[in-house]
Design a protein around this motif. Structure first.
Motif: not given
Length: 429
Positions: A226-235
């Motif tokens: 979830t931490a990776d998705v939060s960063h990789e998708l929001r950017t």
């Protein structure tokens, strides 16, 4: 209320392992005690008949011997026992029930009383010894009552023993259940196996320990994901939104191009909101929510405006009725997703007629005159990947999960070819 309590007690009796073990002990105790009581009663009656037969035979032997020496001897007669002598010329004067008896022991009814009768033949003479069995029958009745009481007592003692033993045997299992119930998936794993003996319960506790380790590893992977998705998708979504804003300011674009860019910006924004919702709902427990002030009426107007493009090729009128302007102490992102999915669903499945949206002090109703939902499918609409048109939608499933997370209630009422009405209860009182 009384019926409900009794029903719960019956269900507890059926499902509780302790009560089932108690019932099994009582059944075994009752079966064994009944078999023993039956055998004991049969042996007692059989032995009693043998003793009576031996006693009457001894009395007859003694009387026959004395009668041969003195034919004028008067047969003995008492309250319990009497001897009768039947000579050839006197047989007609004797009751028929005694005349037709063979040698041996019999039970006969004579003069409204029951007797044991022992018959001996000596020449042309019949000797019959009669023993009144009324006292014997009375004692047999008392004996039967005693055996029944003994069986009942045995059943109760077996049930009490089973209940006590089940409690002792199942107490480690109950303790293990209490400790497992106190475990938190995201907390530090607790060793359970070391607190139990190396038996079946200890083996079960050790298996729970191993499961805790696997669960903890899974939670760590989920948190990292979830931490990776939060960063990789929001950017990249932020880049798309920024590029769309820049393109909207380009004066060289015509109206059709501006409309397409607005849709791109709107889709990027909605994708960001869905991503945020999925990231939050991926966890078993919500983090403490950030306080806010969400104007539900203003949010509802924005969502209706942003979805008007869905009605461009249909003859559908939209009616918004605001009876109250509630404010919720939450961030608007998740409520926006819920309302957007309900309104998008109404706009997408209504070809003609109207969509009526009502906001009151307790919640929001979205009613349309669209295709409707069949009774067989109405329980499926909130399940993941269900779509009335055969697609793989997650919108209403996401609505259901968000409502469960916030304590809201969503209800649906629909009729085929007449329309659908969703009611969202926000829990405002």
């Amino acid at each position: 209320m009384v019926w409900d309590i009794s029903w719960r007690r019956r269900m507890k009796f059926r499902t509780s392992l302790r009560y089932r073990i108690t019932f099994a002990f009582a059944l075994i105790g009752g079966t064994v005690s009944f078999a023993l009581a039956t055998a004991l009663y049969w042996l007692t009656i059989n032995m009693e008949e043998r003793l009576i037969e031996e006693t009457l035979s001894a009395e007859l032997e003694d009387f026959i011997g004395r009668y041969r020496q003195d034919p004028s001897l008067i047969p003995p007669s008492s309250t319990l026992m009497q001897i009768r002598v039947m000579n050839g010329h006197e047989r007609d004067a004797v009751p028929a029930v005694l005349r037709n008896l063979d040698t041996g022991l019999h039970q006969v009814d004579l003069e409204d009383r029951s007797y044991y009768a022992e018959v001996r033949l000596s020449g042309e003479q019949h000797f019959v010894a009669l023993y009144d069995d009324s006292q014997i029958r009375h004692r047999e009745s008392q004996y039967q009552v005693f055996l029944v009481i003994a069986v009942i007592v045995m059943i109760l003692l077996s049930a009490a023993l089973g209940f006590w033993l089940a409690g002792r045997v199942l107490s480690p299992v109950s303790e293990l259940g209490r400790r497992v119930r106190r475990l938190e998936p995201e907390g530090d794993p607790r060793e359970l196996g070391r607190d139990f003996p190396p038996d079946e319960v200890g083996f079960l506790a050790s298996e729970f320990d191993a499961y805790q380790k696997r669960l903890r590893a899974f939670i760590e992977r989920e948190q990292n994901f979830t931490a990776d998705v939060s960063h990789e998708l929001r950017t990249p979504l932020a880049v798309i939104e920024g590029a769309a804003e820049v393109l909207q300011e380009d004066t060289g674009l015509d109206e059709a191009q501006r409309t397409r860019i607005k849709r791109i910006a709107r889709a990027a924004r909605e994708m960001g909101e869905v991503t945020a919702a999925l990231l939050e709902l991926a966890r078993e427990r919500r983090q403490e929510q950030v306080s806010g002030d969400c104007d539900v009426a203003a949010l509802l107007g924005e969502i209706i405006d942003s979805h008007q493009h869905l009605l461009e090729r249909s003859e559908v009128s939209v009616e918004l009725e605001i009876l109250s302007r509630p404010h919720l102490p939450i961030q608007c992102a998740l409520l926006r997703i819920v309302l957007a999915n309900l309104i998008r669903n109404a706009f997408s499945y209504t070809r003609e007629g109207r969509v009526h949206i009502t906001l009151n002090k307790t919640g929001i109703s979205v009613m349309d005159t669209g295709e409707g939902i069949s009774p067989d499918e109405i329980d499926e609409v909130f399940k993941p990947f269900y779509s009335a048109q055969g697609g793989e939608g997650i919108g209403l499933s996401l609505v259901w999960r968000i409502c469960q997370n916030y304590g809201w209630k969503v209800q649906i009422d629909s009729k085929v070819d007449q329309g659908t009405c969703f009611h969202l209860d926000l829990g405002i009182r």
